[in-house]
Design a protein around this motif. Structure first.
Motif, mmCIF file in Angstrom:
data_model
loop_
_atom_site.group_PDB
_atom_site.id
_atom_site.type_symbol
_atom_site.label_atom_id
_atom_site.label_comp_id
_atom_site.label_asym_id
_atom_site.label_seq_id
_atom_site.Cartn_x
_atom_site.Cartn_y
_atom_site.Cartn_z
ATOM 1 N N GLY A 261 9.719 24.554 -17.159
ATOM 2 C CA GLY A 261 8.905 23.501 -16.537
ATOM 3 C C GLY A 261 7.613 23.260 -17.300
ATOM 4 N N SER A 262 7.416 23.935 -18.425
ATOM 5 C CA SER A 262 6.162 23.808 -19.179
ATOM 6 C C SER A 262 5.839 22.358 -19.518
ATOM 7 N N ALA A 263 4.620 21.977 -19.145
ATOM 8 C CA ALA A 263 4.202 20.600 -19.408
ATOM 9 C C ALA A 263 4.179 20.331 -20.905
ATOM 10 N N VAL A 264 3.785 21.331 -21.679
ATOM 11 C CA VAL A 264 3.605 21.104 -23.113
ATOM 12 C C VAL A 264 4.944 21.006 -23.845
ATOM 13 N N PHE A 265 5.870 21.867 -23.488
ATOM 14 C CA PHE A 265 7.031 22.037 -24.356
ATOM 15 C C PHE A 265 8.357 21.444 -23.902
ATOM 16 N N MET B 293 15.211 28.066 -17.353
ATOM 17 C CA MET B 293 14.779 28.993 -16.308
ATOM 18 C C MET B 293 13.298 28.788 -16.000
ATOM 19 N N ASP B 294 12.972 28.756 -14.717
ATOM 20 C CA ASP B 294 11.564 28.689 -14.306
ATOM 21 C C ASP B 294 11.479 29.240 -12.885
ATOM 22 N N ILE B 295 10.290 29.695 -12.516
ATOM 23 C CA ILE B 295 10.132 30.159 -11.125
ATOM 24 C C ILE B 295 9.703 29.020 -10.205
ATOM 25 N N ALA C 268 10.702 23.064 -8.258
ATOM 26 C CA ALA C 268 10.566 21.606 -8.380
ATOM 27 C C ALA C 268 10.503 21.210 -9.859
ATOM 28 N N ARG C 269 9.675 21.920 -10.617
ATOM 29 C CA ARG C 269 9.576 21.609 -12.055
ATOM 30 C C ARG C 269 10.921 21.824 -12.747
ATOM 31 N N LEU C 270 11.592 22.900 -12.353
ATOM 32 C CA LEU C 270 12.889 23.233 -12.968
ATOM 33 C C LEU C 270 13.909 22.126 -12.715
ATOM 34 N N ALA D 271 6.707 30.188 -21.025
ATOM 35 C CA ALA D 271 6.163 30.418 -19.675
ATOM 36 C C ALA D 271 4.709 30.882 -19.710
ATOM 37 N N MET D 272 3.989 30.486 -18.691
ATOM 38 C CA MET D 272 2.616 30.991 -18.562
ATOM 39 C C MET D 272 2.480 31.633 -17.189
ATOM 40 N N ALA D 273 2.468 32.973 -17.187
ATOM 41 C CA ALA D 273 2.381 33.707 -15.919
ATOM 42 C C ALA D 273 1.081 33.341 -15.206
ATOM 43 N N GLY E 277 0.022 30.532 -14.385
ATOM 44 C CA GLY E 277 -0.325 29.123 -14.607
ATOM 45 C C GLY E 277 -1.808 28.933 -14.923
ATOM 46 N N HIS E 278 -2.203 27.661 -14.946
ATOM 47 C CA HIS E 278 -3.594 27.359 -15.292
ATOM 48 C C HIS E 278 -4.564 27.861 -14.228
ATOM 49 N N SER E 279 -4.088 28.039 -12.990
ATOM 50 C CA SER E 279 -5.014 28.507 -11.946
ATOM 51 C C SER E 279 -5.416 29.971 -12.199
ATOM 52 N N SER F 137 -8.928 28.429 -24.734
ATOM 53 C CA SER F 137 -9.034 28.696 -23.288
ATOM 54 C C SER F 137 -7.736 29.128 -22.619
ATOM 55 N N ASP F 138 -6.578 28.909 -23.257
ATOM 56 C CA ASP F 138 -5.341 29.460 -22.663
ATOM 57 C C ASP F 138 -4.786 30.564 -23.576
ATOM 58 N N TYR F 139 -5.689 31.294 -24.177
ATOM 59 C CA TYR F 139 -5.310 32.343 -25.135
ATOM 60 C C TYR F 139 -6.026 33.631 -24.747
ATOM 61 N N GLN G 100 8.800 32.783 -29.570
ATOM 62 C CA GLN G 100 7.616 32.823 -28.713
ATOM 63 C C GLN G 100 6.798 31.557 -28.894
ATOM 64 N N ALA G 101 6.685 30.769 -27.811
ATOM 65 C CA ALA G 101 5.813 29.595 -27.859
ATOM 66 C C ALA G 101 4.573 29.852 -27.017
ATOM 67 N N ALA G 102 4.759 30.683 -25.983
ATOM 68 C CA ALA G 102 3.659 30.918 -25.048
ATOM 69 C C ALA G 102 2.547 31.712 -25.724
ATOM 70 N N ASN G 103 1.336 31.424 -25.318
ATOM 71 C CA ASN G 103 0.171 32.139 -25.850
ATOM 72 C C ASN G 103 -0.124 33.397 -25.041
ATOM 73 N N PRO G 104 -0.832 34.366 -25.602
ATOM 74 C CA PRO G 104 -1.347 34.385 -26.969
ATOM 75 C C PRO G 104 -0.267 34.796 -27.970
ATOM 76 N N GLY H 16 7.130 33.933 -33.684
ATOM 77 C CA GLY H 16 6.216 33.127 -32.872
ATOM 78 C C GLY H 16 5.930 31.811 -33.586
ATOM 79 N N PHE H 17 5.778 30.734 -32.802
ATOM 80 C CA PHE H 17 5.496 29.427 -33.403
ATOM 81 C C PHE H 17 4.255 28.789 -32.796
ATOM 82 N N CYS H 18 3.554 28.064 -33.638
ATOM 83 C CA CYS H 18 2.380 27.315 -33.183
ATOM 84 C C CYS H 18 2.386 26.015 -33.966
HETATM 85 P P1 NAD Z 1 2.466 25.239 -17.731
HETATM 86 O O1 NAD Z 1 1.826 26.056 -16.650
HETATM 87 O O2 NAD Z 1 2.491 23.755 -17.609
HETATM 88 O O3 NAD Z 1 3.988 25.693 -17.896
HETATM 89 C C1 NAD Z 1 4.362 26.999 -17.878
HETATM 90 C C2 NAD Z 1 5.637 27.128 -17.063
HETATM 91 O O4 NAD Z 1 5.895 28.531 -16.961
HETATM 92 C C3 NAD Z 1 5.546 26.587 -15.620
HETATM 93 O O5 NAD Z 1 6.610 25.694 -15.367
HETATM 94 C C4 NAD Z 1 5.656 27.845 -14.759
HETATM 95 O O6 NAD Z 1 6.288 27.630 -13.518
HETATM 96 C C5 NAD Z 1 6.461 28.761 -15.658
HETATM 97 N N1 NAD Z 1 6.334 30.178 -15.325
HETATM 98 C C6 NAD Z 1 5.250 30.855 -14.896
HETATM 99 N N2 NAD Z 1 5.569 32.140 -14.655
HETATM 100 C C7 NAD Z 1 6.886 32.277 -14.956
HETATM 101 C C8 NAD Z 1 7.791 33.369 -14.916
HETATM 102 N N3 NAD Z 1 7.399 34.565 -14.494
HETATM 103 N N4 NAD Z 1 9.065 33.157 -15.291
HETATM 104 C C9 NAD Z 1 9.477 31.935 -15.697
HETATM 105 N N5 NAD Z 1 8.665 30.859 -15.742
HETATM 106 C C10 NAD Z 1 7.380 31.031 -15.369
HETATM 107 O O7 NAD Z 1 1.793 25.697 -19.077
HETATM 108 P P2 NAD Z 1 1.647 24.896 -20.455
HETATM 109 O O8 NAD Z 1 0.307 24.295 -20.489
HETATM 110 O O9 NAD Z 1 2.854 24.055 -20.675
HETATM 111 O O10 NAD Z 1 1.642 26.103 -21.491
HETATM 112 C C11 NAD Z 1 2.726 26.985 -21.621
HETATM 113 C C12 NAD Z 1 2.392 28.034 -22.652
HETATM 114 O O11 NAD Z 1 2.381 27.460 -23.962
HETATM 115 C C13 NAD Z 1 0.997 28.637 -22.481
HETATM 116 O O12 NAD Z 1 1.040 30.010 -22.757
HETATM 117 C C14 NAD Z 1 0.176 27.913 -23.524
HETATM 118 O O13 NAD Z 1 -0.955 28.654 -23.899
HETATM 119 C C15 NAD Z 1 1.175 27.805 -24.633
HETATM 120 N N6 NAD Z 1 0.921 26.820 -25.690
HETATM 121 C C16 NAD Z 1 1.361 27.155 -26.936
HETATM 122 C C17 NAD Z 1 1.196 26.259 -27.983
HETATM 123 C C18 NAD Z 1 1.747 26.608 -29.344
HETATM 124 O O14 NAD Z 1 1.680 25.804 -30.272
HETATM 125 N N7 NAD Z 1 2.361 27.790 -29.512
HETATM 126 C C19 NAD Z 1 0.593 25.019 -27.756
HETATM 127 C C20 NAD Z 1 0.172 24.705 -26.474
HETATM 128 C C21 NAD Z 1 0.358 25.616 -25.440
#
Ligand code: NAD
Length: 472
Positions: A12-16, A38-40, A43-45, A85-87, A89-91, A118-120, A150-154, A172-174
């Motif tokens: 459900g990640s907004a970014v990816f 897979m997502d927790i 609705a996003r899933l 995934a971002m455990a 979330g932004h909150s 800020s998300d690192y 690995q896309a998720a930070n850090p 890992g990719f950035c």
């Molecule tokens: P986001 O909160 O929009 O999405 C993250 C998703 O992870 C959500 O849908 C959430 O429900 C899900 N999630 C949370 N806990 C989970 C769990 N335990 N199991 C499965 N899913 C779970 O966040 P975002 O802004 O899209 O960012 C996602 C990640 O990507 C962050 O870590 C962010 O820092 C990172 N990011 C990386 C790059 C890069 O180039 N590598 C660029 C931007 C963002």
């Protein structure tokens, strides 16, 4: 048809999510893959699943899309597992920042020299680190030959952690290195060779030449002190005064998010940030810049929601695209996003899917990867992940010879590596005394009592959130 299974965790990640799925649809040799989302967040899933199926239909990709909230299902037998995934979330990020600020730490305790993104978070992201390890250990057990992407930070700490604590194949990719283009545009070259190297969010332009090998750094030098920087958005910083000042000090141009990861010189407070990164936001990591970014992300989630509802009600993505002109409320950026997703010629620029294609189908491509160093870049410890250019074809990865000057190694990379290692040791030992020691060295600390109050309020929350990941 192929038998490939690709899992996306945090789909459900907004970014990816949409970018990766549309890339999968546009890669003909990956047609027919089994894609498990897979997502927790159900609705996003669900919304991602609807749009994934629709994208697959539009491109005739014949992907077999499955959605699940079960981690085992996504990993079991997978060939590739992408983690976005971002455990918490932004909150979660907001909460740890808020507690830090309450105790006198502007932008939170994770904001440290060479790590201001800020998300690192690396000092408080014990939930995210636990999630990385949980995924990696499940891969070890249920899909030992799979690649973990690995896309998720850090990304720096995450790739280092997983690569040193497990035996799985990991990269890992950035997307930060694309900022090289800003420099090419500045000097007006279309064809050029480039190379970056360092650690994630700490990469440097180690090569910038014409196709026949002429150094282009002198061309950049012509613009020193001559640019009136007026950012078009908070992330528009590649030509900011910070980048030029870092170039002046370190001797190489910092690329992409490296410009956000400098020292307190540029980050002391909002006024300082504005002076260096430009008005009105003061860069992506000020309170203003980050608010702007998070609002954009929520808009993406909302648009995905609206499009999924439209598809469910019988519209097609092609019709949604055609009717976008009748949506005056929809900003141009979002219209462009939809157009790009539906453009069969255009990949998103994320490296995950081309990497999968190169590994599976042997198509040789150049990537910027994060992998454990083990001698790839001299001067950087062997047991941390470096970001480096590499050619991938099948399982064969050739790393480019990359040299960083002593100034970059000693004054930027080494202190950054030390912070990563200290943060990871504190996490692995679950030892808040180690975090307290890092905070004692922080210029914002005025007394040990301040540190104690901070740790006493922050870490019960950090540990409770970590337990949610471990126990679920
Ligand atoms: P986001 O909160 O929009 O999405 C993250 C998703 O992870 C959500 O849908 C959430 O429900 C899900 N999630 C949370 N806990 C989970 C769990 N335990 N199991 C499965 N899913 C779970 O966040 P975002 O802004 O899209 O960012 C996602 C990640 O990507 C962050 O870590 C962010 O820092 C990172 N990011 C990386 C790059 C890069 O180039 N590598 C660029 C931007 C963002």
């Amino acid at each position: 048809m192929n038998n490939l299974k690709i899992g996306i965790i945090g789909a459900g990640s907004a970014v990816f999510s949409m970018r990766i799925i549309s890339d999968l649809c546009k890669m003909p040799k990956l047609s027919g893959s089994h894609v498990v989302l897979m997502d927790i967040d159900e609705a996003r899933l669900r919304n991602t699943g609807i749009l994934a199926n629709e994208l697959s239909r539009v491109f005739g990709a014949n992907l077999k899309i499955e959605t699940t909230t079960d981690m085992t299902k996504v990993i079991d037998g997978a060939d590739f597992v992408i983690n976005t995934a971002m455990a918490g979330g932004h909150s979660y990020l907001d909460k740890v920042r808020e507690i830090g600020e309450k105790h006198g730490y502007y932008r939170g305790i994770d904001a440290q020299n060479y790590n201001f993104v800020s998300d690192y978070l690396n000092l408080t992201n014990w939930n995210q680190f636990s999630l990385f390890l949980k995924i990696a250990k499940m891969i070890e057990k249920f899909a030992p030959n799979a690649w973990y992407l690995q896309a998720a930070n850090p990304v720096f700490e995450g790739t280092t952690l997983v690569s040193t604590q497990t035996s799985i194949k990991m990269v890992g990719f950035c997307h930060g290195h694309y900022a090289v283009e800003s420099l090419a545009n500045l000097i007006g070259v279309k064809e050029y060779d480039w190379q970056v190297g360092g650690v994630n969010h700490g990469i440097w332009l180690t090569k910038f030449t014409t196709k026949d090998g002429k150094d282009l750094y002198p061309e950049i030098d012509k613009y020193k002190g001559k640019i009136q920087h007026k950012p078009s958005n908070p992330f528009d910083d590649q030509l900011s005064p910070v980048a030029w000042d870092m170039y002046d000090f370190y001797g190489l141009f910092p690329i992409g998010d490296t410009v956000r990861n400098s020292t307190w010189k540029y980050h002391r407070d909002l006024e300082t940030k504005k002076r260096w990164y430009g008005e009105p936001w003061g860069g992506a990591d000020s309170e203003l810049g980050w608010k702007w970014y998070v609002e954009q992300l929520y808009k993406v989630v909302e648009i995905i929601n609206q499009f999924a509802t439209a598809i469910e009600n019988g519209l097609t993505l092609e019709k949604v695209k055609d009717s976008m002109n009748l949506m005056p409320w929809l900003e141009d950026d979002w219209k462009n996003m939809v157009n790009e997703l539906l453009d069969s010629e255009k990949l998103s620029g994320e490296q995950h899917v081309p990497f999968i294609d190169s590994v599976v189908n042997g198509t040789k491509r150049r990537f910027v990867v994060n992998m454990i160093n083990k001698g790839k870049i001299k001067g950087i410890d062997d047991d941390v992940a470096v970001e480096i250019c590499a050619w991938v074809s099948g399982e064969n990865i050739e790393f480019e010879e990359t040299h960083l000057p002593e100034r970059v190694i000693n004054w930027y990379i080494k202190p950054r590596v030390l912070l990563a290692k200290q943060a990871l040791e504190a996490f692995l030992k679950k030892d808040t005394k180690l975090v307290a020691d890092i905070i004692e060295r922080d210029w914002r600390t005025k007394s040990s009592e301040q540190v104690k109050k901070l740790i006493d309020e922050l870490y019960p929350f950090v540990i409770a959130e970590m337990k949610k990941i471990i126990e679920n």
